[in-house]
Structure formats: structure tokens, C-alpha cells
Design a protein around this motif. Structure first.
Motif, PDB file in Angstrom:
ATOM      1  N   THR A  70       0.988  -1.070  -0.044  1.00 44.66           N
ATOM      2  CA  THR A  70       0.090  -0.017   0.097  1.00 44.66           C
ATOM      3  C   THR A  70       0.723   1.250   0.055  1.00 44.66           C
ATOM      4  N   ALA A  71       2.052   1.381  -0.450  1.00 48.21           N
ATOM      5  CA  ALA A  71       3.172   2.130  -0.248  1.00 48.21           C
ATOM      6  C   ALA A  71       3.411   2.856   1.034  1.00 48.21           C
ATOM      7  N   LYS A  72       3.028   2.044   1.999  1.00 49.38           N
ATOM      8  CA  LYS A  72       3.507   2.362   3.479  1.00 49.38           C
ATOM      9  C   LYS A  72       4.621   1.657   3.857  1.00 49.38           C
ATOM     10  N   PHE A  73       5.275   2.216   5.111  1.00 51.28           N
ATOM     11  CA  PHE A  73       6.164   1.247   5.793  1.00 51.28           C
ATOM     12  C   PHE A  73       6.068   1.167   7.256  1.00 51.28           C
ATOM     13  N   ASP A  74       6.452   0.055   7.584  1.00 52.53           N
ATOM     14  CA  ASP A  74       6.253  -0.243   9.259  1.00 52.53           C
ATOM     15  C   ASP A  74       7.477  -0.438   9.721  1.00 52.53           C
ATOM     16  N   LEU A  75       8.097   0.727  10.323  1.00 49.27           N
ATOM     17  CA  LEU A  75       9.391   0.447  10.941  1.00 49.27           C
ATOM     18  C   LEU A  75       9.138   0.093  12.347  1.00 49.27           C
ATOM     19  N   SER A  76       8.118  -0.493  12.769  1.00 53.90           N
ATOM     20  CA  SER A  76       8.174  -0.682  14.185  1.00 53.90           C
ATOM     21  C   SER A  76       8.317  -2.123  14.291  1.00 53.90           C
ATOM     22  N   ILE A  77       8.616  -2.961  13.322  1.00 50.38           N
ATOM     23  CA  ILE A  77       8.463  -4.390  13.184  1.00 50.38           C
ATOM     24  C   ILE A  77       9.478  -4.897  13.810  1.00 50.38           C
ATOM     25  N   GLY A  78      10.799  -4.434  14.114  1.00 53.07           N
ATOM     26  CA  GLY A  78      11.912  -4.614  14.837  1.00 53.07           C
ATOM     27  C   GLY A  78      11.828  -4.734  16.196  1.00 53.07           C
ATOM     28  N   TYR A  79      11.080  -3.535  16.692  1.00 50.17           N
ATOM     29  CA  TYR A  79      10.839  -3.446  18.104  1.00 50.17           C
ATOM     30  C   TYR A  79       9.839  -4.281  18.557  1.00 50.17           C
ATOM     31  N   GLY A  80       8.572  -4.508  17.601  1.00 50.97           N
ATOM     32  CA  GLY A  80       7.518  -5.155  17.763  1.00 50.97           C
ATOM     33  C   GLY A  80       8.009  -6.668  17.893  1.00 50.97           C
ATOM     34  N   LEU A  81       8.928  -7.106  17.188  1.00 51.74           N
ATOM     35  CA  LEU A  81       9.279  -8.484  17.393  1.00 51.74           C
ATOM     36  C   LEU A  81      10.173  -8.836  18.668  1.00 51.74           C
ATOM     37  N   GLY A  82      10.901  -7.756  19.226  1.00 47.03           N
ATOM     38  CA  GLY A  82      11.632  -7.785  20.393  1.00 47.03           C
ATOM     39  C   GLY A  82      10.416  -7.778  21.578  1.00 47.03           C
ATOM     40  N   VAL A 115      -2.864  -2.236  14.127  1.00 45.72           N
ATOM     41  CA  VAL A 115      -4.212  -1.535  14.154  1.00 45.72           C
ATOM     42  C   VAL A 115      -3.505  -0.174  14.526  1.00 45.72           C
ATOM     43  N   VAL A 116      -3.010   0.084  15.706  1.00 43.56           N
ATOM     44  CA  VAL A 116      -2.880   1.105  16.159  1.00 43.56           C
ATOM     45  C   VAL A 116      -2.171   2.135  15.142  1.00 43.56           C
ATOM     46  N   ASN A 117      -0.741   1.374  14.616  1.00 41.25           N
ATOM     47  CA  ASN A 117      -0.055   1.875  13.489  1.00 41.25           C
ATOM     48  C   ASN A 117      -1.087   2.365  12.408  1.00 41.25           C
ATOM     49  N   GLY A 118      -2.102   1.519  11.807  1.00 38.66           N
ATOM     50  CA  GLY A 118      -2.912   1.969  10.786  1.00 38.66           C
ATOM     51  C   GLY A 118      -3.718   3.137  10.947  1.00 38.66           C
ATOM     52  N   PHE A 123      -5.867   7.821  10.102  1.00 41.17           N
ATOM     53  CA  PHE A 123      -6.721   8.961  10.783  1.00 41.17           C
ATOM     54  C   PHE A 123      -6.024  10.135  11.148  1.00 41.17           C
ATOM     55  N   ALA A 124      -4.866   9.912  11.800  1.00 35.12           N
ATOM     56  CA  ALA A 124      -4.183  11.071  12.452  1.00 35.12           C
ATOM     57  C   ALA A 124      -3.324  11.618  11.164  1.00 35.12           C
ATOM     58  N   ARG A 125      -3.304  10.929  10.040  1.00 35.35           N
ATOM     59  CA  ARG A 125      -2.479  11.389   8.901  1.00 35.35           C
ATOM     60  C   ARG A 125      -1.049  11.912   9.164  1.00 35.35           C
ATOM     61  N   ILE A 126      -0.337  10.808   9.997  1.00 32.81           N
ATOM     62  CA  ILE A 126       1.031  10.775  10.434  1.00 32.81           C
ATOM     63  C   ILE A 126       1.649  10.027   9.287  1.00 32.81           C
ATOM     64  N   ASN A 127       2.901  10.640   8.681  1.00 30.16           N
ATOM     65  CA  ASN A 127       3.566   9.839   7.719  1.00 30.16           C
ATOM     66  C   ASN A 127       4.008   8.376   8.405  1.00 30.16           C
ATOM     67  N   SER A 128       3.773   7.351   7.476  1.00 29.37           N
ATOM     68  CA  SER A 128       4.188   6.198   8.109  1.00 29.37           C
ATOM     69  C   SER A 128       5.508   5.746   8.879  1.00 29.37           C
ATOM     70  N   PHE A 129       6.378   6.512   8.203  1.00 30.79           N
ATOM     71  CA  PHE A 129       7.794   6.584   8.819  1.00 30.79           C
ATOM     72  C   PHE A 129       7.624   6.932  10.349  1.00 30.79           C
ATOM     73  N   ILE A 130       7.032   8.127  10.165  1.00 36.52           N
ATOM     74  CA  ILE A 130       7.180   9.017  11.668  1.00 36.52           C
ATOM     75  C   ILE A 130       6.301   7.980  12.726  1.00 36.52           C
ATOM     76  N   ALA A 131       5.117   7.758  12.237  1.00 38.58           N
ATOM     77  CA  ALA A 131       4.137   6.971  12.997  1.00 38.58           C
ATOM     78  C   ALA A 131       4.985   5.584  13.664  1.00 38.58           C
ATOM     79  N   THR A 132       5.242   4.817  12.677  1.00 36.55           N
ATOM     80  CA  THR A 132       5.682   3.639  13.167  1.00 36.55           C
ATOM     81  C   THR A 132       6.931   3.677  13.832  1.00 36.55           C
ATOM     82  N   LEU A 133       7.854   4.682  13.482  1.00 36.06           N
ATOM     83  CA  LEU A 133       9.270   4.888  14.392  1.00 36.06           C
ATOM     84  C   LEU A 133       8.650   5.404  15.788  1.00 36.06           C
TER      85      LEU A 133
END
Length: 347
Positions: A70-82, A115-118, A123-133
Motif C-alpha cells: 500500500t506504499a506504506k512502511f512499518d518501521l516498528s516491526i523490529g521493536y515489535g518482534l523484540g 491496528v494502532v499503526n494503521g 486517521f491522524a494523517r501521520i507519515n508512516s515512517f514517523i508514526a511507526t518509528l
């Protein structure tokens, strides 16, 4: 009805090379390391070791791929894995939960984080890089709070054997974790390539405005994509706990870069120009072969991050080139003739 003209031979060859070139490179790389290391590399034990070591990065790469569609990035996956890894160990070792319940809670918790990231992105219209970071940093803080910065080590009784068998058992002579990767790849291929959900996600990624105009609820489907990513991260965390058998609060960050390398490099294979499950699997395989080969050749410890970083840059460049090439082909292709109206026999 007039048949559509076939593309020229050079274009068809270029398409085949773009789609399957990475797969051919995988075979060539395996052959090269087999010739250089004939006694150790092309053996069943080595193949099993590669499959076992790279299963969790492969699962995480498949999870990272879904928002990229969907042209979005989830940078929280490493932290979520931990966090998922540590939470699993905490529930099993400290709270003495039944292992099936602990695994279920961790996996569903990963979906909730997605879901929170999405919601933050759509809805908050935060760039996916910033939001997931930002959410990733919060997850890392939660990991530190649960562990107090120390490792979680099970007591003398250890972990339930049925839980550790989730990773340690074998099937058809190979690690069972490799079959998890194959099953997950098949499920994502079905969802993205054969069901309306996948078509909607690809349309959103290529042209979100057009998706809205045709009535696709873009916000809902982007949240679905992040939720799917979080769900898979939770699964990877459970497998990591079964593999390592201790809770390490900093282990998740080591998997972040390889996951994105696999997901982005995968968008240059099978379906060039777009992220896809089969391409991600091919990319993970070639990365696993490369890392195993250079490791057996006696490379220094710093070669692995160098390899991952350089491959990431190459993957992003190749993905961008494939997308631009695909767009140019669409613009230069002649319009297809309209189908002739069917005759009904009426006058």
C-alpha cells in the motif's frame, strides 16, 4: 474480436529477465559457493542450518511486505518482534501461563499494535515512517519496562517441550520452521494475487486517489495491511522465543534491516515493480545463501551489516527502476481494441 498484438521479442525477454533474473541469480550463487566450498556448503546439514537460521527473518520480511504493497512502511516491526519475543518468555517463565494461551495473546497483541499503526497513519494523517518509528520507540520502552533491561531466563524446569518443538522439530528431514515460511508465503500469495483484498491493496498503493474514486475504502484496507503485518510480527516473536529460549530485550533490532532488505528486494522479482510474496521468498533465499556463503569463507563480523546495507541500497534502486520501467511500458503500449459487440440475432 481482433486479438491484441504480441509484444516484441526483446520486450518479452526483458520481462522474463526482470521477473526471474533474481531466481536465476540465486541458483548461480548457490552453485558458486558449492564449487568454492564443496565439502561444507552443498550438504543437507548446511541447507538445514540455513533454513533454520533464516526462517524468522523470512517471516518478518513477509510481514514487512504487506504495508509496502500500500506504499506504506512499518518501521516498528523490529521493536515489535523484540516485545513479542520478550512477552512470550515473560508469560511462560515468569507468569507460568499455558503456552498455547501465551502464544495466542502475543500474536493477537501484535495485530492490535498493527491496528494502532494503521489508525495513526490513516486517521491522524501521520507519515508512516514517523508514526511507526514513534510506536516502535514506545514498544521498545515497554520491552525495557517488562525486562528491567535484563534477560528473562527460565527456571530449572525450562520451557515446555511442546513449545520449543514449534521451532526445533523437523518435517521431511528439514526444520519445521522452513515449512512455516512456505505456508505463510502461500497464504499471502493467495490473499494478494487471487482475492479482491489483494487487488484493493495494490490499487491503493499505486494510486490512492483512484482507489477512492472507484469506491475502495482506503483507510480500512490500509489498517488491514498494518494489522496483518503486526499479526505476522507476533508470530515471528513466538518463534524467536522458541528458538532462543531466553528473553533478550535488544534482539529485535537485529532483524529490522534484513526484513526490509528482503521485502524491497522481493519487489524486483516475479512481479517486478511491486511487492509480492513469492518475490520476497526468493529475495530471502538469495540473502540467506549469500550470508551463509560469506560466513563460511571466513568473512569478518562487519561484513554482514555491510552486506545487508549494500543490498538494501541496491534493492531500493532496483525496485524504483522496475517500477519506472513498468510505467514506461504502459505508456508506450498501444491501446487495446475494444471488443466487438456480441450479436443477439435481433434486428
Amino acid at each position: 474480436m481482433t486479438p491484441a498484438p504480441r509484444p516484441p521479442l526483446s520486450r518479452r525477454f526483458g520481462h522474463l529477465l526482470g521477473a526471474y533474473g533474481l531466481l536465476v541469480l540465486t541458483a548461480v550463487l548457490f552453485l558458486a559457493f558449492s564449487l568454492a566450498l564443496p565439502d561444507t556448503f552443498p550438504t543437507l546439514d548446511n541447507i538445514s542450518e540455513i533454513l533454520s537460521n533464516q526462517s524468522i527473518p523470512a517471516v518478518l520480511a513477509l510481514g514487512a511486505m504487506i504495508p509496502i504493497v500500500t506504499a506504506k512502511f512499518d518501521l516498528s516491526i523490529g521493536y515489535g518482534l523484540g516485545l513479542a519475543h520478550v512477552m512470550t518468555m515473560h508469560l511462560l517463565a515468569d507468569e507460568a501461563w499455558p503456552w498455547p494461551l501465551a502464544c495466542l495473546v502475543v500474536v493477537l497483541g501484535g495485530a492490535v499494535v498493527g491496528v494502532v499503526n494503521g489508525v495513526l497513519v490513516e486517521f491522524a494523517r501521520i507519515n508512516s515512517f514517523i508514526a511507526t518509528l514513534g510506536t516502535g520507540s514506545i514498544l521498545y520502552a515497554l520491552t525495557g519496562w517488562i525486562t528491567n533491561g535484563a534477560r528473562i531466563v527460565p527456571g530449572p524446569q525450562g520451557l515446555p517441550a511442546a513449545f520449543t518443538d514449534l521451532y526445533d522439530s523437523r518435517f521431511l528431514g528439514l526444520p519445521v520452521s522452513a515449512f512455516y515460511v512456505l505456508a505463510l508465503t502461500a497464504v499471502l500469495w493467495l490473499l494478494l494475487e487471487r482475492l479482491p483484498l489483494g487487488r484493493y491493496l495494490y490499487v491503493i498503493g499505486s494510486n490512492p486517489r483512484a482507489a477512492e474514486l472507484v469506491g475502495i475504502p482506503t483507510r480500512r484496507y490500509v489498517i488491514y495491511a498494518f494489522a496483518g503485518s503486526g499479526l505476522i510480527v507476533g508470530i515471528a516473536g513466538v518463534l524467536l522465543a522458541a528458538q532462543q529460549r531466553i528473553g533478550n530485550p535488544s534482539v529485535g533490532l537485529d532483524y529490522l534491516l534484513p526484513a526490509f532488505v528482503g521485502a524491497l528486494l522481493g519487489s524486483t522479482a516475479i512481479k517486478p515493480g511491486r511487492a509480492n510474496a513469492l518475490g520476497t521468498l526468493v529475495a530471502v533465499v538469495i540473502l540467506a545463501i549469500g550470508l551463509a556463503g560469506i560466513g563460511q569463507l571466513g568473512a569478518q563480523f562487519w561484513v554482514t551489516p555491510l552486506f545487508n546495507g549494500a543490498t538494501l541500497l541496491i534493492a531500493v534502486g532496483m525496485a524504483g527502476y522496475a517500477a519506472r520501467r513498468q510505467l514506461r511500458q504502459r505508456r508506450t503500449e498501444p491501446p487495446r481494441p475494444l471488443p466487438e459487440p456480441a450479436t443477439t440475432g435481433r434486428t
